[in-house]
Design a protein around this motif. Structure first.
Motif, PDB file in Angstrom:
ATOM      1  N   PRO A 154       0.985  -1.350   0.088  1.00 39.23           N
ATOM      2  CA  PRO A 154       0.020   0.097  -0.221  1.00 39.23           C
ATOM      3  C   PRO A 154       1.011   1.361  -0.120  1.00 39.23           C
ATOM      4  N   GLN A 155       0.573   2.176  -0.570  1.00 36.06           N
ATOM      5  CA  GLN A 155       1.261   3.348  -0.980  1.00 36.06           C
ATOM      6  C   GLN A 155       0.444   4.726  -1.376  1.00 36.06           C
ATOM      7  N   ALA A 156       0.856   5.886  -0.526  1.00 36.98           N
ATOM      8  CA  ALA A 156       0.173   7.138  -0.936  1.00 36.98           C
ATOM      9  C   ALA A 156       1.338   8.128  -0.828  1.00 36.98           C
ATOM     10  N   CYS A 157       0.940   9.495  -1.007  1.00 34.74           N
ATOM     11  CA  CYS A 157       1.980  10.414  -0.983  1.00 34.74           C
ATOM     12  C   CYS A 157       1.158  11.862  -0.852  1.00 34.74           C
ATOM     13  N   TYR A 158       1.874  12.794   0.187  1.00 39.86           N
ATOM     14  CA  TYR A 158       1.646  14.002   0.355  1.00 39.86           C
ATOM     15  C   TYR A 158       2.846  14.837   0.099  1.00 39.86           C
ATOM     16  N   ALA A 159       2.691  15.695  -0.837  1.00 41.76           N
ATOM     17  CA  ALA A 159       3.814  16.791  -1.249  1.00 41.76           C
ATOM     18  C   ALA A 159       3.484  18.116  -0.626  1.00 41.76           C
ATOM     19  N   GLY A 160       4.152  18.331   0.349  1.00 39.18           N
ATOM     20  CA  GLY A 160       3.644  19.500   1.289  1.00 39.18           C
ATOM     21  C   GLY A 160       4.204  20.700   0.795  1.00 39.18           C
ATOM     22  N   GLY A 161       5.541  20.472  -0.058  1.00 41.45           N
ATOM     23  CA  GLY A 161       6.042  21.773  -0.501  1.00 41.45           C
ATOM     24  C   GLY A 161       7.473  22.066   0.206  1.00 41.45           C
ATOM     25  N   PRO A 162       7.850  23.208  -0.053  1.00 39.33           N
ATOM     26  CA  PRO A 162       7.596  24.367  -0.532  1.00 39.33           C
ATOM     27  C   PRO A 162       7.593  24.256  -2.121  1.00 39.33           C
ATOM     28  N   GLY A 163       8.462  23.344  -2.731  1.00 39.89           N
ATOM     29  CA  GLY A 163       8.606  23.252  -3.980  1.00 39.89           C
ATOM     30  C   GLY A 163       7.913  22.120  -4.597  1.00 39.89           C
ATOM     31  N   ARG A 164       7.899  21.833  -5.997  1.00 42.44           N
ATOM     32  CA  ARG A 164       7.412  20.591  -6.387  1.00 42.44           C
ATOM     33  C   ARG A 164       8.067  19.173  -6.094  1.00 42.44           C
ATOM     34  N   PHE A 165       7.555  18.203  -6.194  1.00 39.67           N
ATOM     35  CA  PHE A 165       8.140  17.018  -5.724  1.00 39.67           C
ATOM     36  C   PHE A 165       8.099  16.010  -7.031  1.00 39.67           C
ATOM     37  N   ARG A 166       9.256  15.561  -7.220  1.00 36.60           N
ATOM     38  CA  ARG A 166       9.170  14.617  -8.709  1.00 36.60           C
ATOM     39  C   ARG A 166      10.005  13.646  -8.472  1.00 36.60           C
ATOM     40  N   TYR A 167       9.569  12.402  -9.072  1.00 33.32           N
ATOM     41  CA  TYR A 167      10.568  11.292  -8.952  1.00 33.32           C
ATOM     42  C   TYR A 167      10.583  10.275 -10.239  1.00 33.32           C
ATOM     43  N   LEU A 168      11.587   9.586 -10.094  1.00 34.71           N
ATOM     44  CA  LEU A 168      11.647   8.562 -11.290  1.00 34.71           C
ATOM     45  C   LEU A 168      11.012   7.227 -11.108  1.00 34.71           C
ATOM     46  N   LEU A 169      10.083   6.912 -11.827  1.00 30.60           N
ATOM     47  CA  LEU A 169       9.274   5.757 -11.178  1.00 30.60           C
ATOM     48  C   LEU A 169       9.310   4.527 -12.233  1.00 30.60           C
ATOM     49  N   TYR A 170       9.933   3.082 -11.755  1.00 27.28           N
ATOM     50  CA  TYR A 170       9.938   2.261 -12.602  1.00 27.28           C
ATOM     51  C   TYR A 170       8.864   1.469 -12.139  1.00 27.28           C
ATOM     52  N   LYS A 171       8.342   0.474 -13.209  1.00 29.28           N
ATOM     53  CA  LYS A 171       7.106  -0.287 -12.936  1.00 29.28           C
ATOM     54  C   LYS A 171       6.975  -1.510 -13.949  1.00 29.28           C
ATOM     55  N   ASP A 172       6.725  -2.665 -13.620  1.00 28.82           N
ATOM     56  CA  ASP A 172       6.458  -3.716 -14.776  1.00 28.82           C
ATOM     57  C   ASP A 172       5.058  -3.827 -15.239  1.00 28.82           C
ATOM     58  N   VAL A 173       5.003  -3.943 -16.559  1.00 31.45           N
ATOM     59  CA  VAL A 173       3.448  -3.585 -17.167  1.00 31.45           C
ATOM     60  C   VAL A 173       3.168  -4.884 -18.046  1.00 31.45           C
ATOM     61  N   ASN A 174       2.240  -4.702 -18.592  1.00 31.98           N
ATOM     62  CA  ASN A 174       1.711  -5.306 -19.928  1.00 31.98           C
ATOM     63  C   ASN A 174       1.853  -6.946 -20.046  1.00 31.98           C
ATOM     64  N   ARG A 175       2.282  -7.475 -19.065  1.00 33.18           N
ATOM     65  CA  ARG A 175       2.321  -8.907 -18.944  1.00 33.18           C
ATOM     66  C   ARG A 175       1.148  -9.847 -18.139  1.00 33.18           C
ATOM     67  N   HIS A 176       1.031 -11.072 -18.468  1.00 34.10           N
ATOM     68  CA  HIS A 176       0.428 -11.877 -17.699  1.00 34.10           C
ATOM     69  C   HIS A 176       1.307 -12.168 -16.273  1.00 34.10           C
ATOM     70  N   THR A 177       0.673 -12.644 -15.221  1.00 35.41           N
ATOM     71  CA  THR A 177       1.745 -12.906 -13.827  1.00 35.41           C
ATOM     72  C   THR A 177       2.151 -14.270 -14.437  1.00 35.41           C
ATOM     73  N   GLN A 178       3.569 -14.304 -13.607  1.00 34.23           N
ATOM     74  CA  GLN A 178       4.099 -15.608 -13.746  1.00 34.23           C
ATOM     75  C   GLN A 178       3.523 -16.658 -12.669  1.00 34.23           C
ATOM     76  N   LEU A 179       3.274 -17.960 -13.241  1.00 37.25           N
ATOM     77  CA  LEU A 179       2.674 -18.967 -12.594  1.00 37.25           C
ATOM     78  C   LEU A 179       3.895 -20.159 -12.087  1.00 37.25           C
ATOM     79  N   TRP A 180       3.983 -20.304 -10.839  1.00 39.32           N
ATOM     80  CA  TRP A 180       5.136 -21.306 -10.576  1.00 39.32           C
ATOM     81  C   TRP A 180       4.407 -22.826 -10.548  1.00 39.32           C
TER      82      TRP A 180
END
Length: 273
Positions: free
Chosen positions: A247-273
């Motif tokens: 679970p994740q959420a975010c509050y950017a209180g300032g005073p400047g903008r908040f920016r981050y580089l975000l990786y995520k895995d996408v567009n594939r079926h889940t692996q079945l073991w």
């Protein structure tokens, strides 16, 4: 061209007067690696790279990153590699945060500067050289590509943040948005490396809980991030790993903008073991 501020102050050692306590934490659902720990003694050398050191901030292992590895790489003038990737299955996503360099790919040289993004398909030969007079620093995400029968391999991408306007989330008053370097509808790609921007006072207003694994490197500003059951203060130069379904959420209180580089895995079926 828009002025950008990408955090890139790495290396050195803290003074002997520094307190030992920090916000560094490693749990089964998330990890926080603060910028203060990315010193000289935790940098690595890489085979077939000259004038180069790297901070390996995530890697596949039990109880940690499962789908990717992320490096911050510093290459001195004249340094680089003609054999950068030892694994033919590995695709690469690169984002430059300081300096200039070039990647040779498919017979062409591609100049990269702070804010440049490159995607290199798995199994493709490439070379990287710093032909400038100052060090270059970049993030390098390596992932084992998940090929799909009947789906062609994704093409290489060489672009810059200035060429991609922020896609603002609906009903946020242009306060929370994402810079996307790859078309999200193109299922040939099995990962994304994006930039998320939150203006002062903006929030991710719900506890995201989803299958994508994340690596988040704070490029600019500061915020309070909710990771599982904990609130953690983060700032430019800090790194977060989030396990799938954390679970994740975010509050950017300032005073400047908040920016981050975000990786995520996408567009594939889940692996079945």
């Amino acid at each position: 061209m828009t002025n950008r501020d990408y955090y890139s102050k790495l290396g050195g050692l803290p003074p002997q007067t520094e307190l030992l306590s920090s916000k560094a934490v490693f749990t089964t659902s998330y990890a926080v690696i603060p910028r203060t720990v990315m010193s000289d003694i935790v940098a690595s050398l890489l085979p077939h790279w000259e004038g180069t050191r790297a901070w390996i901030i995530s890697r596949p292992m039990t109880g940690f990153s499962e789908t990717f590895s992320q490096y911050i790489v510093e290459v001195q003038p004249g340094g680089g590699s003609d054999r950068p990737e030892p694994n033919a299955r590995a695709e690469a996503a690169i984002f430059v945060v300081e300096g200039e360099t070039s990647i040779e790919f498919a017979g062409s040289d591609h100049a990269l500067r702070a804010g440049s993004f490159a995607y290199i398909p798995a199994g493709s030969p490439w070379k990287l050289r710093n032909r400038g007079t100052a060090p270059v620093k970049f993030h390098w995400v390596r992932k084992a590509f998940q090929a799909v029968e009947g789906l062609e391999a994704p093409p290489a991408v060489f672009t810059h943040e200035d060429e991609h306007p922020i896609s603002w989330m609906p009903d946020t008053g242009d306060r929370w948005g994402t810079t996307r370097f790859v078309d999200t509808s193109d299922v040939r790609y099995d990962m994304h490396l994006n930039i998320v921007t939150l203006e002062p006072g903006a929030t991710i207003p719900f506890m995201e809980t989803h299958v994508m694994e994340h690596g988040l490197y704070v490029l600019e500003g500061k915020a309070v991030y909710r990771l599982n059951q904990d609130w953690v203060e983060v700032e430019a130069g800090d790194y977060m790993w989030l396990r799938a379904f954390c679970p994740q959420a975010c509050y950017a209180g300032g005073p400047g903008r908040f920016r981050y580089l975000l990786y995520k895995d996408v567009n594939r079926h889940t692996q079945l073991w």
